[in-house]
Every structure is written in C-alpha cells, then in structure tokens.
Design an enzyme around this catalytic site. Structure first.
Site, PDB file in Angstrom:
ATOM      1  N   HIS A  65       8.929   2.853   9.111  1.00  0.00           N
ATOM      2  CA  HIS A  65       8.874   1.862  10.078  1.00  0.00           C
ATOM      3  C   HIS A  65       7.617   2.211  11.160  1.00  0.00           C
ATOM      4  O   HIS A  65       7.531   3.402  11.321  1.00  0.00           O
ATOM      5  CB  HIS A  65      10.138   1.752  11.104  1.00  0.00           C
ATOM      6  CG  HIS A  65       9.962   0.874  12.207  1.00  0.00           C
ATOM      7  ND1 HIS A  65      10.250  -0.432  11.983  1.00  0.00           N
ATOM      8  CD2 HIS A  65       9.721   0.797  13.479  1.00  0.00           C
ATOM      9  CE1 HIS A  65      10.108  -1.160  13.109  1.00  0.00           C
ATOM     10  NE2 HIS A  65       9.506  -0.235  14.067  1.00  0.00           N
ATOM     11  N   MET A 115      10.504  -6.770   4.416  1.00  0.00           N
ATOM     12  CA  MET A 115      10.710  -7.339   5.752  1.00  0.00           C
ATOM     13  C   MET A 115      11.961  -8.156   6.024  1.00  0.00           C
ATOM     14  O   MET A 115      12.154  -9.124   6.580  1.00  0.00           O
ATOM     15  CB  MET A 115       9.622  -8.336   6.311  1.00  0.00           C
ATOM     16  CG  MET A 115       8.395  -7.639   6.158  1.00  0.00           C
ATOM     17  SD  MET A 115       7.943  -6.199   6.997  1.00  0.00           S
ATOM     18  CE  MET A 115       7.772  -6.669   8.453  1.00  0.00           C
ATOM     19  N   SER A 142       0.825  -1.214  -0.090  1.00  0.00           N
ATOM     20  CA  SER A 142       0.105  -0.098  -0.032  1.00  0.00           C
ATOM     21  C   SER A 142       0.876   1.298   0.188  1.00  0.00           C
ATOM     22  O   SER A 142       0.515   2.398  -0.564  1.00  0.00           O
ATOM     23  CB  SER A 142      -0.928   0.119   1.286  1.00  0.00           C
ATOM     24  OG  SER A 142      -0.303   0.085   2.515  1.00  0.00           O
ATOM     25  N   ASN A 151      13.642   4.027   4.911  1.00  0.00           N
ATOM     26  CA  ASN A 151      12.742   2.942   5.189  1.00  0.00           C
ATOM     27  C   ASN A 151      11.559   3.631   6.182  1.00  0.00           C
ATOM     28  O   ASN A 151      11.696   4.624   6.451  1.00  0.00           O
ATOM     29  CB  ASN A 151      13.576   1.925   6.210  1.00  0.00           C
ATOM     30  CG  ASN A 151      12.667   0.824   6.480  1.00  0.00           C
ATOM     31  OD1 ASN A 151      11.871   0.213   6.011  1.00  0.00           O
ATOM     32  ND2 ASN A 151      12.481   0.821   8.128  1.00  0.00           N
TER      33      ASN A 151
HETATM   34  C1  GAR Z   1       3.863  -0.893   6.495  1.00  0.00           C
HETATM   35  O1  GAR Z   1       3.151  -0.428   7.553  1.00  0.00           O
HETATM   36  C2  GAR Z   1       5.358  -0.445   7.174  1.00  0.00           C
HETATM   37  O2  GAR Z   1       5.678   0.583   8.221  1.00  0.00           O
HETATM   38  C3  GAR Z   1       5.853  -1.862   7.806  1.00  0.00           C
HETATM   39  O3  GAR Z   1       5.243  -2.936   6.843  1.00  0.00           O
HETATM   40  C4  GAR Z   1       3.982  -2.343   6.544  1.00  0.00           C
HETATM   41  C5  GAR Z   1       3.944  -2.337   4.959  1.00  0.00           C
HETATM   42  O4  GAR Z   1       2.740  -2.231   4.432  1.00  0.00           O
HETATM   43  N1  GAR Z   1       7.184  -2.095   7.870  1.00  0.00           N
HETATM   44  C6  GAR Z   1       7.933  -2.478   8.803  1.00  0.00           C
HETATM   45  O5  GAR Z   1       7.314  -3.319   9.603  1.00  0.00           O
HETATM   46  C7  GAR Z   1       9.376  -2.812   8.682  1.00  0.00           C
HETATM   47  N2  GAR Z   1      10.058  -3.263   9.749  1.00  0.00           N
HETATM   48  P1  GAR Z   1       2.682  -2.196   2.886  1.00  0.00           P
HETATM   49  O6  GAR Z   1       3.175  -3.329   2.220  1.00  0.00           O
HETATM   50  O7  GAR Z   1       0.881  -2.113   2.572  1.00  0.00           O
HETATM   51  O8  GAR Z   1       3.041  -0.782   2.427  1.00  0.00           O
END
Ligand code: GAR
Length: 187
Positions: A107, A88, A15, A105
């Site tokens: 977070h 990830m 997203s 990044n």
């Molecule tokens: C996001 O909320 C981001 O902050 C998190 O993964 C989600 C990905 O959402 N990232 C982490 O946890 C990194 N350590 P998305 O694929 O819908 O953008």
C-alpha cells in the site's frame, strides 16, 4: 529451498509484479510466481506474464461467482501464497479465510495513515511530512492487516502527487521483496 508457489494479483501497470518476477529468478528468493490474475483486461502488467511465460487469467469481478474461477486456478497451480501488487479490488472474506496469513499487499502510504484510494492527494492536502509504503498481511478490514515492512521518505515542499508516487514506488521495489524474505526466513 522449496519455493512457495505464488499468485500475484494486479490491476494496472504491474511494475511491482515485474520487480517480483525478476527477484524470484534468484534461487535464494523464497517464491516462484506461477500465476498472475488481473481484474483488468487492459492491465499493462499482463505483458510481463506474456514476456516471462507465466500463466495468467482475467477475472470479471462484476460476476457473482467470479471467485470460482479464482479458486479453480489457485488449485490448478498449487498456489500457497498470494501477493496483491496494485490490485485495486477488495479481496473477499472467503479467499482471506482460505489463505489465512498467506495474502500480502503493498500500500502506498505509511499505514495506518491513508488507507484506501487517492493516498497522494490526501497526503498533500494534509501537508504530511513523510510519505512511504507498507507491505502488510491482508485481513478482512481494508488496509488493516499486520504490517511486515514499512519504508518512508521526507516529502519536499514542491513535491506533487506524481513525485510522491515515484518516490513511493521506488521504496516498494525493495520493501515488497524484503517482506517476502522476512516471512519465509524461518521456513
Ligand atoms: C503501487 O504503488 C501500490 O502501492 C498501489 O498501486 C500501485 C501499483 O503499481 N496499490 C494500492 O494503491 C492498493 N490500495 P504497479 O501496478 O506499477 O505495481
């Protein structure tokens, strides 16, 4: 303005990727997304690559030399900036050194609090008052690079981890583009 050729790394929903693609269609937004890299063949986010006709590749990080494929493609698409958007996996020191201060990044916590995984359950367990997101530079330590933009919200008494995720991601959709604008404002 010459836009920076950017690669977005994803692992799942995408997203944030979708949001960055939409923003980058604006002439005044400093980046163009030229390549998408996923370590997960089933990542939903790949659909955005297909929909918007952006080149994408899969990497299998269990292969010792998987990074050769990464470097080859970064070169092929003349990438000069990298966004980790829900990626990830840990990025190697080699890549970080090659893209010094050019990897950011997002977070889902107010770093330096709650580095790493399972941020929302840990936040609830800890009875945190505030949640939020941090867009930061990537350095060799996990979730430790210099913050660029941080946004927060107050956690409500009945919020569960799904509520926290929803509220956090809503903030990410403004924080990520804002961080990119901030980085390139002086270029
Ligand atoms: C996001 O909320 C981001 O902050 C998190 O993964 C989600 C990905 O959402 N990232 C982490 O946890 C990194 N350590 P998305 O694929 O819908 O953008």
């Amino acid at each position: 303005m010459v836009k920076k050729n950017t690669c977005v790394f994803i692992s799942g929903q995408g997203s944030n990727l979708k949001n960055l693609i939409m923003r980058s269609r604006d002439d005044s937004f400093p980046i163009n997304i030229r390549l998408i890299i996923s370590n997960n063949k089933k990542a939903y986010g790949i659909n955005y690559a297909k929909k918007f006709k952006i080149p994408y590749i899969f990497i299998d990080t269990s292969y010792l030399n998987y990074e050769n494929k990464v470097f080859l493609n970064l070169k092929k698409y003349k990438i000069s900036f990298i966004c980790l958007a829900g990626y990830m996996k840990i990025i190697s020191s080699n890549l970080i050194r090659n893209f010094n201060k050019k990897i950011i990044n997002v977070h889902p916590s107010l770093l330096p609090k709650f580095k790493g995984l399972n941020t929302f359950s840990r936040m609830l367990k800890n009875k945190e008052i505030k949640g939020g997101c941090t867009v930061h530079y990537v350095d060799e330590k996990l979730d430790s690079g210099r913050p660029i933009v941080q946004k927060s919200f107050f956690i409500k008494i009945n919020d569960n981890k799904f509520d926290l995720k929803k509220k956090t991601q809503k903030l990410e959709y403004t924080a990520f583009p804002e961080a990119i604008i901030k980085i390139f404002r002086n270029y």
